[in-house]
Design a protein around this motif. Structure first.
Motif, PDB file in Angstrom:
ATOM      1  N   LYS A  42      -5.582 -16.404 -86.280  1.00  0.00           N
ATOM      2  CA  LYS A  42      -6.867 -17.014 -86.603  1.00  0.00           C
ATOM      3  C   LYS A  42      -7.326 -18.001 -85.552  1.00  0.00           C
ATOM      4  O   LYS A  42      -8.415 -17.872 -85.000  1.00  0.00           O
ATOM      5  CB  LYS A  42      -6.781 -17.673 -87.956  1.00  0.00           C
ATOM      6  N   SER A  80      -5.623  -8.343 -84.849  1.00  0.00           N
ATOM      7  CA  SER A  80      -5.472  -8.154 -86.295  1.00  0.00           C
ATOM      8  C   SER A  80      -4.575  -6.958 -86.576  1.00  0.00           C
ATOM      9  O   SER A  80      -3.791  -6.989 -87.523  1.00  0.00           O
ATOM     10  CB  SER A  80      -6.825  -8.018 -86.985  1.00  0.00           C
TER      11      SER A  80
ATOM     12  N   SER C  94     -14.645 -16.306 -90.110  1.00  0.00           N
ATOM     13  CA  SER C  94     -13.559 -16.447 -89.139  1.00  0.00           C
ATOM     14  C   SER C  94     -13.575 -17.832 -88.505  1.00  0.00           C
ATOM     15  O   SER C  94     -12.509 -18.375 -88.200  1.00  0.00           O
ATOM     16  CB  SER C  94     -13.575 -15.340 -88.094  1.00  0.00           C
ATOM     17  N   SER C  97     -11.804 -19.891 -90.938  1.00  0.00           N
ATOM     18  CA  SER C  97     -10.364 -19.661 -90.962  1.00  0.00           C
ATOM     19  C   SER C  97      -9.692 -20.372 -89.794  1.00  0.00           C
ATOM     20  O   SER C  97      -8.587 -20.893 -89.937  1.00  0.00           O
ATOM     21  CB  SER C  97     -10.055 -18.171 -90.934  1.00  0.00           C
ATOM     22  N   THR C 135      -9.687  -6.722 -91.653  1.00  0.00           N
ATOM     23  CA  THR C 135     -10.536  -7.912 -91.777  1.00  0.00           C
ATOM     24  C   THR C 135      -9.856  -9.008 -92.579  1.00  0.00           C
ATOM     25  O   THR C 135     -10.085 -10.185 -92.321  1.00  0.00           O
ATOM     26  CB  THR C 135     -11.876  -7.566 -92.457  1.00  0.00           C
ATOM     27  N   LEU C 138      -8.328 -11.758 -90.705  1.00  0.00           N
ATOM     28  CA  LEU C 138      -9.157 -12.686 -89.945  1.00  0.00           C
ATOM     29  C   LEU C 138      -9.914 -13.660 -90.853  1.00  0.00           C
ATOM     30  O   LEU C 138     -10.651 -14.500 -90.381  1.00  0.00           O
ATOM     31  CB  LEU C 138     -10.148 -11.912 -89.069  1.00  0.00           C
TER      32      LEU C 138
END
Lengths: 100, 90, 188
Positions: A42, A80, C94, C97, C135, C138
């Motif tokens: 992140k 990811s 994001s 995050s 996703t 993230l």
């Protein structure tokens, strides 16, 4: 010669730096694989996003902007996906997450 | 040449250097691999900043290759290296 | 509950069959779309050099061929409105995050309370589901750790977060993006 756009871009780049640093701090401080993965994926992606944004604002032409965005998307997908793979094989190896 | 960009790149280099501690400590192979992943993202950021700071557009292409290799490296690690190891050093 | 789940699943299966019956129209469109996409990538990679297309054009066709081998089901193109609403959502989430991780990493006493959560997704197998799983990693506080059929194992950095609601929200947005229907969600 610095224009307004250049300055805003520089600001974005400066804002991106703390994310990289805290990503590393998280990688060092967090207790187990999974939480470290959180920090890694992140924080670094946001940092890289801000840096590409900043550099796009400073870019000379649209080509460079497109290339920067392509690189960012590539890194997003790569991180990811690899984050999921590492977490998945950690689970399959029965490495239990750290619990408070 | 822009000193601002190159010094930003240097700061990110420091983040990588600190990440090396995780490589030394481990404890699992995956933790070490994650430090390598950090290397991937930070390396791309450094290359992007240098491309602007040193006015060498070619570095953008190198950054792209770097991003691809970072992904390949961790996939190969998970598929090959980590699954073949057993017990003690996992 | 069980019946509703099954009903929903069969609905999704029917939807997929429907897609494959009308596959030919989609096939042409998806080849065209992939052609445009890969050409754009090549254009970005090489710049305005026209001579590079001697290699570029075969490379684009090769890429179309390989991508059809890897994901043969031509999907309906993404919905435009979906993309428009998903992008700001994604960028905002994001960013959040990143800030979230930053806060937790710098907190003097580590602010983590991790745990595993299992979530059953209603998205059909294929690109939508893969996109969903990628996703998750993230978004703030969640990380997809495993995917077995439709069960996603999510690792969360803080068990007190509203993970369930966040996941449903994300799932709904992806369904809109991929033009998949998630009926009767609320009834469950």
């Amino acid at each position: 010669m610095m224009t307004l756009l250049d300055n805003v871009g520089m600001l974005c780049i400066f804002m991106g730096l703390p994310f990289f640093l805290t990503g590393t701090v998280g990688l060092l401080r967090f207790p187990d694989i999974y939480t470290r993965l959180h920090a890694l994926t992140k924080a670094d992606n946001v940092g890289l996003g801000l840096i590409t944004l900043g550099l796009s604002l400073q870019a000379d032409n649209l080509f460079i902007v497109a290339k920067l965005i392509l690189i960012w998307i590539l890194v997003l997908i790569a991180s990811s996906a690899s984050c999921h793979l590492v977490a998945r094989s950690a689970i399959q190896k029965n490495i239990h997450p750290w619990v408070k | 040449m822009s000193y601002l960009h190159t010094s930003c790149a240097f700061i990110i280099l420091c983040a990588i250097a600190a990440g090396m501690i995780r490589i030394l400590q481990g404890p699992t192979a995956a933790d070490r691999m994650m430090a390598a992943q950090l290397f991937g993202t930070c390396g791309v950021a450094i290359l992007l900043l240098l491309a602007k700071g040193l006015d060498t557009i070619v570095l953008l292409d190198i950054a792209m290759v770097f991003a691809l290799f970072a992904a390949l490296a961790s996939i190969t690690f998970v598929r090959r290296a980590w699954h073949e190891q057993t017990g003690a050093s996992r | 509950m069980e019946q509703l789940l099954n009903g929903l699943r069969s609905f999704i299966v029917q939807k997929n069959i429907h897609l494959s019956i009308h596959g030919h129209a989609y096939l042409g469109r998806s080849v065209l779309l992939r052609f445009l996409l890969f050409s754009a990538v090549w254009f970005v990679l090489t710049g305005s050099d026209t001579a590079s297309w001697i290699i570029g054009l075969p490379a684009v066709f090769l890429a179309i061929g390989i991508s059809h081998v890897i994901s043969p089901y031509p999907s309906a193109p993404l919905s435009f409105i979906g993309v428009c609403s998903f992008l700001p959502f994604f960028i905002r989430q994001s960013a959040l995050s990143g800030i979230d991780v930053m806060r937790r990493a710098l907190c003097r006493q580590l602010a983590v309370n991790p745990g595993l959560v299992s979530y059953t997704t209603f998205l059909p197998e294929g690109s939508a589901r893969i996109f969903f799983v990628n996703t998750i990693s993230l978004l703030p506080g969640t990380l997809s750790a495993d995917l077995q059929e439709d069960r996603v194992t999510v690792h969360t950095i803080d068990k007190n977060l509203a993970i369930w609601a966040n996941m449903q929200n994300l799932e709904l947005r992806i369904a809109i993006l991929w033009r998949v229907k998630l009926h009767k969600r609320e009834a469950l």
